[in-house]
Design an enzyme around this catalytic site. Sequence first.
Site, PDB file in Angstrom:
ATOM      1  N   GLU A 149       8.618  16.571  14.473  1.00  0.00           N
ATOM      2  CA  GLU A 149       9.271  16.423  13.174  1.00  0.00           C
ATOM      3  C   GLU A 149       8.868  17.605  12.312  1.00  0.00           C
ATOM      4  O   GLU A 149       7.691  17.987  12.289  1.00  0.00           O
ATOM      5  CB  GLU A 149       8.772  15.152  12.489  1.00  0.00           C
ATOM      6  CG  GLU A 149       9.556  13.925  12.813  1.00  0.00           C
ATOM      7  CD  GLU A 149       9.229  12.809  11.836  1.00  0.00           C
ATOM      8  OE1 GLU A 149      10.129  12.372  11.130  1.00  0.00           O
ATOM      9  OE2 GLU A 149       8.064  12.395  11.789  1.00  0.00           O
ATOM     10  N   GLU A 198       9.170   1.415  11.005  1.00  0.00           N
ATOM     11  CA  GLU A 198      10.231   2.412  10.783  1.00  0.00           C
ATOM     12  C   GLU A 198       9.547   3.762  10.867  1.00  0.00           C
ATOM     13  O   GLU A 198       8.825   4.149   9.959  1.00  0.00           O
ATOM     14  CB  GLU A 198      10.863   2.235   9.391  1.00  0.00           C
ATOM     15  CG  GLU A 198      11.565   0.923   9.179  1.00  0.00           C
ATOM     16  CD  GLU A 198      12.848   0.807   9.980  1.00  0.00           C
ATOM     17  OE1 GLU A 198      13.328   1.824  10.534  1.00  0.00           O
ATOM     18  OE2 GLU A 198      13.366  -0.312  10.082  1.00  0.00           O
ATOM     19  N   LYS A 214       0.877  -1.190   0.000  1.00  0.00           N
ATOM     20  CA  LYS A 214       0.000   0.000   0.000  1.00  0.00           C
ATOM     21  C   LYS A 214       0.907   1.230   0.000  1.00  0.00           C
ATOM     22  O   LYS A 214       1.428   1.631   1.025  1.00  0.00           O
ATOM     23  CB  LYS A 214      -0.869  -0.024   1.283  1.00  0.00           C
ATOM     24  CG  LYS A 214      -2.208   0.687   1.157  1.00  0.00           C
ATOM     25  CD  LYS A 214      -2.150   2.162   0.763  1.00  0.00           C
ATOM     26  CE  LYS A 214      -1.902   3.094   1.930  1.00  0.00           C
ATOM     27  NZ  LYS A 214      -1.803   4.510   1.488  1.00  0.00           N
ATOM     28  N   CYS A 255      13.187  10.949   7.210  1.00  0.00           N
ATOM     29  CA  CYS A 255      13.071  10.631   8.628  1.00  0.00           C
ATOM     30  C   CYS A 255      14.403  10.812   9.341  1.00  0.00           C
ATOM     31  O   CYS A 255      14.462  11.091  10.529  1.00  0.00           O
ATOM     32  CB  CYS A 255      12.602   9.188   8.789  1.00  0.00           C
ATOM     33  SG  CYS A 255      13.573   8.030   7.804  1.00  0.00           S
TER      34      CYS A 255
HETATM   35  P1  NAP Z   1       2.089   8.581   7.506  1.00  0.00           P
HETATM   36  O1  NAP Z   1       1.056   9.614   7.471  1.00  0.00           O
HETATM   37  O2  NAP Z   1       2.316   7.835   8.763  1.00  0.00           O
HETATM   38  O3  NAP Z   1       1.754   7.587   6.330  1.00  0.00           O
HETATM   39  C1  NAP Z   1       2.546   6.476   6.013  1.00  0.00           C
HETATM   40  C2  NAP Z   1       1.709   5.459   5.274  1.00  0.00           C
HETATM   41  O4  NAP Z   1       0.669   4.965   6.141  1.00  0.00           O
HETATM   42  C3  NAP Z   1       0.992   6.011   4.058  1.00  0.00           C
HETATM   43  O5  NAP Z   1       0.906   5.002   3.070  1.00  0.00           O
HETATM   44  C4  NAP Z   1      -0.381   6.332   4.601  1.00  0.00           C
HETATM   45  O6  NAP Z   1      -1.362   6.384   3.595  1.00  0.00           O
HETATM   46  C5  NAP Z   1      -0.594   5.159   5.524  1.00  0.00           C
HETATM   47  N1  NAP Z   1      -1.579   5.362   6.567  1.00  0.00           N
HETATM   48  C6  NAP Z   1      -2.108   6.512   7.048  1.00  0.00           C
HETATM   49  N2  NAP Z   1      -3.018   6.257   8.015  1.00  0.00           N
HETATM   50  C7  NAP Z   1      -3.066   4.913   8.162  1.00  0.00           C
HETATM   51  C8  NAP Z   1      -3.802   4.032   9.005  1.00  0.00           C
HETATM   52  N3  NAP Z   1      -4.681   4.471   9.917  1.00  0.00           N
HETATM   53  N4  NAP Z   1      -3.595   2.700   8.902  1.00  0.00           N
HETATM   54  C9  NAP Z   1      -2.706   2.223   8.006  1.00  0.00           C
HETATM   55  N5  NAP Z   1      -1.998   3.009   7.169  1.00  0.00           N
HETATM   56  C10 NAP Z   1      -2.160   4.339   7.252  1.00  0.00           C
HETATM   57  O7  NAP Z   1       3.510   9.166   7.104  1.00  0.00           O
HETATM   58  P2  NAP Z   1       3.836  10.115   5.886  1.00  0.00           P
HETATM   59  O8  NAP Z   1       3.380  11.473   6.221  1.00  0.00           O
HETATM   60  O9  NAP Z   1       3.377   9.482   4.616  1.00  0.00           O
HETATM   61  O10 NAP Z   1       5.424  10.032   5.885  1.00  0.00           O
HETATM   62  C11 NAP Z   1       6.213  10.794   6.707  1.00  0.00           C
HETATM   63  C12 NAP Z   1       6.563  10.047   7.974  1.00  0.00           C
HETATM   64  O11 NAP Z   1       7.260   8.843   7.665  1.00  0.00           O
HETATM   65  C13 NAP Z   1       7.493  10.808   8.865  1.00  0.00           C
HETATM   66  O12 NAP Z   1       7.068  10.692  10.192  1.00  0.00           O
HETATM   67  C14 NAP Z   1       8.832  10.114   8.663  1.00  0.00           C
HETATM   68  O13 NAP Z   1       9.719  10.278   9.717  1.00  0.00           O
HETATM   69  C15 NAP Z   1       8.408   8.723   8.478  1.00  0.00           C
HETATM   70  N6  NAP Z   1       9.449   7.953   7.784  1.00  0.00           N
HETATM   71  C16 NAP Z   1      10.182   7.054   8.490  1.00  0.00           C
HETATM   72  C17 NAP Z   1      11.184   6.343   7.858  1.00  0.00           C
HETATM   73  C18 NAP Z   1      12.015   5.335   8.596  1.00  0.00           C
HETATM   74  O14 NAP Z   1      12.610   4.499   7.933  1.00  0.00           O
HETATM   75  N7  NAP Z   1      12.081   5.362   9.890  1.00  0.00           N
HETATM   76  C19 NAP Z   1      11.438   6.549   6.506  1.00  0.00           C
HETATM   77  C20 NAP Z   1      10.670   7.483   5.822  1.00  0.00           C
HETATM   78  C21 NAP Z   1       9.671   8.178   6.480  1.00  0.00           C
HETATM   79  P3  NAP Z   1      -1.801   7.781   2.890  1.00  0.00           P
HETATM   80  O15 NAP Z   1      -0.646   8.711   2.945  1.00  0.00           O
HETATM   81  O16 NAP Z   1      -2.128   7.371   1.522  1.00  0.00           O
HETATM   82  O17 NAP Z   1      -2.972   8.293   3.645  1.00  0.00           O
END
Ligand code: NAP
Length: 511
Positions: A415, A284, A209, A318
């Site tokens: 963040e 992650e 997804k 991240c």
């Molecule tokens: P996010 O809002 O947590 O979304 C991540 C993924 O989860 C997206 O595919 C999102 O879908 C999905 N999602 C959202 N709500 C969900 C739910 N209730 N149940 C299951 N899946 C759900 O994060 P983002 O804003 O896309 O990305 C930024 C974040 O990722 C930052 O916090 C960053 O630090 C973190 N990150 C961490 C790493 C690591 O390796 N530690 C690497 C990269 C990024 P939709 O967006 O389509 O709604």
Amino acid sequence: MTFELLKDPIRADAQDASQGQAKREVAMEQIGNLPPKLLIGDNWVEAASGAQVEVRNPATDQVIGHIAAGDGVDIDRAVSAARSAFERQVWMGLGAATRGRILTRVADAIEREAEALAALETIDNGRPLPISRSFVKTGANAFRYYAGWCDKLPGASPNIDQPEAAYHGYVTQEPVGVAGLVIPWNGPFTSACLKVATALAAGCCVVLKPAEDASLAPLRLGQILLDAGVPPGVVNIVTGYGDKAGAALAEHPDVDKIAFTGSTAVGKRIAAAAAGNLKRVTLELGGKSPVIVCADANIAEAAAGVAMGTFRNSGQLCIADSRVYVHRGIMTDFVAALREFSANVTVGDGFDETAMLGPLISRRQHARVKALVDGALADGAIAEVGGSAIDGAGYFYAPTILSNINPDNPILREEIFGPVFTVLTYDDEEAVLAVANDTQYGLAAAVWTRDLSTAHRLSRRLQAGVVWVNCQLVLPQGMPFGGFKQSGWGKENDLQGLEAYLKSKSTIIKL
Ligand code: NAP
Ligand code: MG
């Protein structure tokens, strides 16, 4: 996840505008070949509801295409395709050597298509083409690395020494089953490659997804996998919103594991949803990385490393640094070096290869970064560099460095995910370690020093899954990557990452 971001050219030679336009056309042509469909089994199908999501180019705010808005019904279909493929052993049944060969073919195909994939990432995610190229290479590397593990899964036969009878025992590894892979928008192709390659090397079947803000290159990966010989049903892709498709996958009773990359808030929701059938979870999550610049650091090198440690990918990493603690004795010189470096940092459309930074991913993210910086400035912060949005249709924000931060300001806790970091002074090592570690996160940290002993001493005490010394953002394949504290559960990128998709079985035979 071999991000060798600082090694790649951060600025290409000037080009004429027509080259950028040609690359943009390559991306648009690929979008034309990617209908808004989901990959389920061997079919590209519309979402059951028929719903779609608009795809916008973050550099222009223009709608450039659509993806399917899958929901729980589509997740059911995809999980059942993955389950059927898993139970029929269509992937495991090929044998380890063939699986490895197919994954190598995927790496080769990605490399052959690298320029077009990079263009697709740039138009969808906004980042400059040279960075997209580096991310695409990272994706190919992940397939090549995990291809090599397919026929090397470790087993064991411990010596059993019991008084009552003789036994022979052995430990084998089995794939965990059907894995749900949920990824964010900030490194869509790389995240998809790393998770799919690891899961496939372990013998799992998957439902991927992608994030609704950047799904195009992960969709293209689906066709590359099929063309390379991954059997239908082994990899299924459902695009759509997180709270619908993502949530349905996380709570699905027929999914054995979720591998999630994204925010800490959603990670907690995933962990709760996974409790229904006690599926395995690896996470992650977010970071708020501290950097310590010691009095003996090479100031010019540290300034460039620290600045690009945030500005790369417009701070949407991240592992971006965020809180930079500089020894009081060099603060003035260091800030001057940061200003000098930043004066040459260029921002622009990702297809303009002279741009070092592209736009932010979305209007929402742009507004969030602006609110955090405006809030800090209203609270007394000083903008040493930047400090404002860049006018225009796209979601551009100026590279920004803030000093004089109120210790209670949210910008030191949350963040940012924009090209923004804060510089703070420190006097003594104990005190700086205490503030550096005073965060819910523990993903990455960095130290700049010329003293070997200082480097090791600080690395030992920093609470982070990765600590860089005199470099930043370097994550060679084979080094485990994963956070401490609320930055996550588990590791990726190495053998531990593979083991997260395996379950071990002990067989004990009475002789
Ligand atoms: P996010 O809002 O947590 O979304 C991540 C993924 O989860 C997206 O595919 C999102 O879908 C999905 N999602 C959202 N709500 C969900 C739910 N209730 N149940 C299951 N899946 C759900 O994060 P983002 O804003 O896309 O990305 C930024 C974040 O990722 C930052 O916090 C960053 O630090 C973190 N990150 C961490 C790493 C690591 O390796 N530690 C690497 C990269 C990024 P939709 O967006 O389509 O709604
Ligand atoms: Mg987009």
